[in-house]
Design an enzyme around this catalytic site. Structure first.
Site, PDB file in Angstrom:
ATOM      1  CE  LYS A  81      -2.457   8.467   7.983  1.00 29.08           C
ATOM      2  NZ  LYS A  81      -3.500   7.572   6.936  1.00 29.08           N
ATOM      3  CG  ASP A  94      -6.313   0.700   5.740  1.00 29.42           C
ATOM      4  OD1 ASP A  94      -5.163   0.527   5.763  1.00 29.42           O
ATOM      5  OD2 ASP A  94      -7.395   0.835   5.377  1.00 29.42           O
ATOM      6  CG  PHE A 126      -9.783   7.155   5.987  1.00 31.59           C
ATOM      7  CD1 PHE A 126     -10.749   8.958   4.953  1.00 31.59           C
ATOM      8  CD2 PHE A 126      -8.927   7.468   5.904  1.00 31.59           C
ATOM      9  CE1 PHE A 126     -10.420   8.943   4.436  1.00 31.59           C
ATOM     10  CE2 PHE A 126      -8.625   7.924   4.316  1.00 31.59           C
ATOM     11  CZ  PHE A 126      -9.701   9.195   4.206  1.00 31.59           C
TER      12      PHE A 126
HETATM   13  C1  LIG Z   1      -4.687   7.615   5.715  1.00 33.79           C
HETATM   14  C2  LIG Z   1      -5.426   6.188   5.148  1.00 33.79           C
HETATM   15  C3  LIG Z   1      -5.587   5.644   4.128  1.00 33.79           C
HETATM   16  C4  LIG Z   1      -5.094   6.677   3.328  1.00 33.79           C
HETATM   17  O1  LIG Z   1      -3.751   6.801   2.497  1.00 33.79           O
HETATM   18  P1  LIG Z   1      -3.260   7.915   1.561  1.00 33.79           P
HETATM   19  O2  LIG Z   1      -2.159   7.605   1.353  1.00 33.79           O
HETATM   20  O3  LIG Z   1      -3.887   9.483   2.119  1.00 33.79           O
HETATM   21  O4  LIG Z   1      -4.260   7.657   0.425  1.00 33.79           O
HETATM   22  C5  LIG Z   1      -6.283   4.998   4.163  1.00 33.79           C
HETATM   23  N1  LIG Z   1      -6.527   3.910   5.334  1.00 33.79           N
HETATM   24  C6  LIG Z   1      -6.192   4.148   6.883  1.00 33.79           C
HETATM   25  C7  LIG Z   1      -6.866   2.798   7.460  1.00 33.79           C
HETATM   26  C8  LIG Z   1      -5.867   5.332   6.372  1.00 33.79           C
HETATM   27  O5  LIG Z   1      -4.988   5.738   8.322  1.00 33.79           O
END
Ligand SMILES: *Cc1c(COP(=O)(O)O)cnc(C)c1O
Length: 385
Positions: free
Chosen positions: A239, A210, A123
């Site tokens: 986050k 990420d 994701f």
């Molecule tokens: C939450 C998340 C995102 C997206 O972040 P947003 O602030 O919702 O755009 C991308 N990568 C990972 C691994 C995430 O947990």
């Protein structure tokens, strides 16, 4: 719009690992707003930093120097071993910047049809490029045509990656979560990230990690890649970076850190004084309270506690995690367990249908950890029996 399906509870205030609803009932928060409020709710140092900054200056513009943004970049560079930082306002924007860096890298090196290798079940966000990078049909559905140039392979499968080297693909980057978050708290084999690093070195492509969910001490290290002795070319954060004030960051090193030039990328809000000040306060607390170490210890305590409490229980496939990023995988779907836990005043999440995901605040006490173990293991037992 109806894109969310909120549970019928309204929180009015919070304190540490606890949230209080409109009927003054207290809930133990084992999710932290999905790994955002690492320092818990209403942390005094974050609160005073934000209110002090709001009284001073909230926003200027990246047309002018922003000393707080520069200080924050220095802190992040110091903890991550990266060279430079771009600030946006969310995880998707941080990944969008990383993807743009990979495209520029291709362009500068005269590589046409560049491919970014990404993982199934990953994701990376909901913008067009980041949803295209995401390895989930549910996230893609209805948004064709997707952004081109992503090649999905299975997660934790280094042979699948290596076999791409023999294909006629212009791979410019490999983008990976160090632990799959939304994909079900999947912890890859030890050595997986090192093997990706080696692949990227051998194939002259960028390693993008990420760390949006795993970063900022969540897994027991400042960044999850630091569990292995490697250094990525690009990492992305969001986050927990400012404990709930919107911010995202894309950090790069070496050649990748030099790709953005005046005019190539930008953000109106990105790295503004308010968000930067909040993130600086967060980092200060993480450093002073050594919350990386604490998250590691509390995580181990939770895993041990759950293994003991659920020992011999049928229907449990696996209990896993790193630091305070934990997954309890059941053999059956258990999405409705979230509402049952809410009734018991415990906030949890279920991802991938059958994985109970716990992301409690990093300031969790041992007593609170024990309350999570006690409440949740009873809920799971009742659910499965
Ligand atoms: C939450 C998340 C995102 C997206 O972040 P947003 O602030 O919702 O755009 C991308 N990568 C990972 C691994 C995430 O947990």
């Amino acid at each position: 719009m109806s894109n969310y399906q909120p549970l019928s509870v309204e929180f009015e205030s919070g304190s540490g690992a606890w949230l209080i609803d409109s009927k003054q009932q207290r809930y133990l928060d084992a999710l932290s707003g999905i790994a955002v409020c690492g320092l818990g709710h209403a942390h005094p140092q974050v609160q005073s930093a934000i209110s002090d900054q709001a009284a001073n200056l909230i926003h200027t513009s990246n047309l002018y120097r922003i000393p707080l943004q520069e200080q924050l970049a220095e802190k992040l560079v110091k903890h991550s071993g990266m060279d430079k930082v771009f600030f946006g306002n969310s995880g998707a924007e941080a990944n969008e910047a990383a993807i743009k860096l990979a495209r520029l890298y291709a362009n500068n090196n005269k590589i046409s049809n560049p491919v970014i290798v990404v993982m199934e079940k990953s994701f990376h966000g909901r913008t067009m490029a980041t949803l295209s990078a995401t390895g989930s049909e549910r996230v893609h559905k209805g948004f064709d045509p997707l952004v081109q140039g992503f090649k999905h392979i299975p997660y934790n499968d280094i042979d699948a990656l290596r076999s791409l080297a023999n294909q006629d693909l212009n791979i410019v980057a490999v983008m990976v979560e160090p632990i799959l978050g939304e994909g079900g708290v999947v912890v890859p084999d030890e050595g997986y990230l090192s093997a990706i690093r080696l692949f990227c070195d051998e194939n002259n492509c960028l390693m993008i990690v990420d760390e949006i969910q795993t970063g900022m001490c969540r897994t027991g290290k400042w960044f999850a890649f630091q569990h292995e002795n490697i250094q990525p070319d690009i990492i992305t954060l969001a986050k927990a970076l400012a404990n709930g004030v919107p911010i995202g960051a894309c950090l790069a090193r070496g050649q990748a850190a030099e790709l953005f030039q005046p005019g190539s990328h930008g953000s109106t809000f990105g790295g503004n004084p308010l968000a930067s000040r909040a993130a600086l306060a967060v980092i200060d607390v993480l450093e002073k309270e050594k919350l990386d170490k604490h998250a590691g210890e509390m995580g181990q305590h939770l895993i041990n506690g759950f293994k003991q409490a659920l020992d011999g229980q049928a229907g449990i496939r696996n209990i896993r995690g790193k630091g305070l990023m934990l997954g309890i995988e059941l053999e059956q779907d258990c999405t409705d367990l979230v509402a049952k836990a809410l009734n018991e005043k415990l906030l949890i999440n279920v991802t991938s249908g059958n994985v109970i995901r716990l992301l409690p605040p990093l300031i969790l006490t041992k007593d609170e950890a024990d309350q999570i173990i006690f409440k949740l293991s009873i809920l799971i037992k009742n659910y499965l029996d």
